[in-house]
Design a protein around this motif. Structure first.
Motif, PDB file in Angstrom:
ATOM      1  N   TYR A  16     134.555 -30.377  79.269  1.00 39.13           N
ATOM      2  CA  TYR A  16     133.898 -31.397  80.087  1.00 39.13           C
ATOM      3  C   TYR A  16     132.378 -31.256  80.024  1.00 39.13           C
ATOM      4  CZ  TYR A  16     138.607 -31.187  82.031  1.00 39.13           C
ATOM      5  OH  TYR A  16     139.979 -31.155  82.183  1.00 39.13           O
ATOM      6  N   LYS A  17     131.709 -32.410  80.216  1.00 42.88           N
ATOM      7  CA  LYS A  17     130.255 -32.390  80.345  1.00 42.88           C
ATOM      8  C   LYS A  17     129.887 -31.865  81.732  1.00 42.88           C
ATOM      9  CE  LYS A  17     129.311 -36.017  77.072  1.00 42.88           C
ATOM     10  NZ  LYS A  17     129.673 -37.421  76.865  1.00 42.88           N
ATOM     11  N   ASP A  18     128.701 -31.299  81.832  1.00 42.93           N
ATOM     12  CA  ASP A  18     128.226 -30.772  83.114  1.00 42.93           C
ATOM     13  C   ASP A  18     127.657 -31.932  83.937  1.00 42.93           C
ATOM     14  OD1 ASP A  18     127.387 -29.208  85.166  1.00 42.93           O
ATOM     15  OD2 ASP A  18     125.681 -28.313  84.099  1.00 42.93           O
ATOM     16  N   LYS A  19     128.548 -32.732  84.500  1.00 44.79           N
ATOM     17  CA  LYS A  19     128.135 -33.932  85.216  1.00 44.79           C
ATOM     18  C   LYS A  19     129.076 -34.171  86.388  1.00 44.79           C
ATOM     19  CE  LYS A  19     127.412 -38.847  84.342  1.00 44.79           C
ATOM     20  NZ  LYS A  19     127.635 -39.969  83.446  1.00 44.79           N
ATOM     21  N   GLU A  20     128.492 -34.453  87.554  1.00 37.23           N
ATOM     22  CA  GLU A  20     129.327 -34.661  88.746  1.00 37.23           C
ATOM     23  C   GLU A  20     130.016 -36.023  88.723  1.00 37.23           C
ATOM     24  OE1 GLU A  20     127.171 -33.918  92.333  1.00 37.23           O
ATOM     25  OE2 GLU A  20     126.664 -31.863  91.724  1.00 37.23           O
ATOM     26  N   HIS A  53     132.071 -24.570  93.527  1.00 39.93           N
ATOM     27  CA  HIS A  53     132.081 -23.764  92.294  1.00 39.93           C
ATOM     28  C   HIS A  53     132.877 -22.471  92.428  1.00 39.93           C
ATOM     29  CE1 HIS A  53     129.542 -26.195  89.743  1.00 39.93           C
ATOM     30  NE2 HIS A  53     128.818 -26.479  90.820  1.00 39.93           N
ATOM     31  N   GLU A  71     134.956 -25.122  84.766  1.00 39.97           N
ATOM     32  CA  GLU A  71     133.914 -25.993  84.195  1.00 39.97           C
ATOM     33  C   GLU A  71     134.138 -27.482  84.462  1.00 39.97           C
ATOM     34  OE1 GLU A  71     134.230 -24.654  80.199  1.00 39.97           O
ATOM     35  OE2 GLU A  71     133.326 -22.712  80.673  1.00 39.97           O
ATOM     36  N   ALA A  73     134.521 -30.969  86.736  1.00 41.33           N
ATOM     37  CA  ALA A  73     133.713 -31.454  87.868  1.00 41.33           C
ATOM     38  C   ALA A  73     134.508 -31.374  89.179  1.00 41.33           C
ATOM     39  CB  ALA A  73     133.265 -32.890  87.605  1.00 41.33           C
ATOM     40  N   GLY A 150     136.870 -34.421  84.641  1.00 33.88           N
ATOM     41  CA  GLY A 150     135.445 -34.384  84.311  1.00 33.88           C
ATOM     42  C   GLY A 150     135.125 -35.423  83.248  1.00 33.88           C
TER      43      GLY A 150
END
Ligand SMILES: Cc1cc2nc3c(=O)[nH]c(=O)nc-3n(C[C@H](O)[C@H](O)[C@H](O)COP(=O)(O)O)c2cc1C
Length: 173
Positions: A16-20, A53, A71, A73, A150
């Protein structure tokens, strides 16, 4: 998105991308679960929404150290409300219908997640007691699926499927 396309092109996403993810999108996903069929329309399932987290880290451990869980979201812990189904249907309700209700809701959510351009993975391999302890899930409520969600950061090759003949028994088994 066309339903056939959604069914055929949905894949389990484990990167997944690090995006909420916005709250209203999470609600839309859960709403898709609510419209799933359920035994007697009892809707015997609930969901624990995890964004914290540290809790996601601990869930990753309860899932026998799957890093992608930490990792993602959002983690949706889908629970079968065994007690709710048992009240109407006895053992068949607690042991079968509540699990089926939860699974139907989970599949609807997976399709909605895909339709929204997000990715998800159903995780069934986890220590149930650890997950229940961590999230304070009471007796009579059973966590059955841990769905990580995510923005996708991979495009997996579709895993092969069995041939249709392997599924079908005509008239008799
Ligand atoms: C009941 C169930 C349990 C699963 N458990 C896991 C799991 O513990 N870990 C995992 O990475 N994927 C898990 N998956 C995802 C499957 O591996 C995946 O759906 C299958 O390989 C087909 O790939 P696709 O979803 O991309 O079509 C599970 C799926 C289901 C329905």
């Amino acid at each position: 998105m066309d339903l056939c396309e959604a069914i055929l092109n949905r894949r389990s996403i484990r990167k997944y991308k690090d995006k909420e993810i916005d709250e209203n999108i999470i609600n839309k996903i859960i709403e898709a679960g609510i419209w799933a069929p359920s035994a007697g329309n009892l809707q015997s399932w609930e969901v624990v929404v995890v964004k914290d987290h540290l809790t996601k880290d601990k869930l990753a451990v309860a899932c026998y150290i799957r890093e992608f869980i930490a990792e993602s979201a959002v983690v949706l812990v889908i629970c079968a409300h065994k007690r709710n189904s048992e009240a109407t249907y006895g053992e068949r309700g607690s042991e079968l219908y509540s699990i089926q209700d939860a699974a139907c809701a989970a599949q609807n959510m997976l399709l909605m997640i895909h339709d929204l351009g997000l990715g998800a993975c159903w995780n069934g391999s986890f220590d149930e007691d650890s997950v229940s302890d961590l999230l304070g899930i009471p007796e009579g409520i059973r966590p059955v699926a841990i769905i990580t969600v995510g923005y996708p950061d991979e495009k997996p090759i579709p895993p092969p499927r069995k041939e249709i003949e392997e599924f079908i028994h005509n008239e008799k088994y």
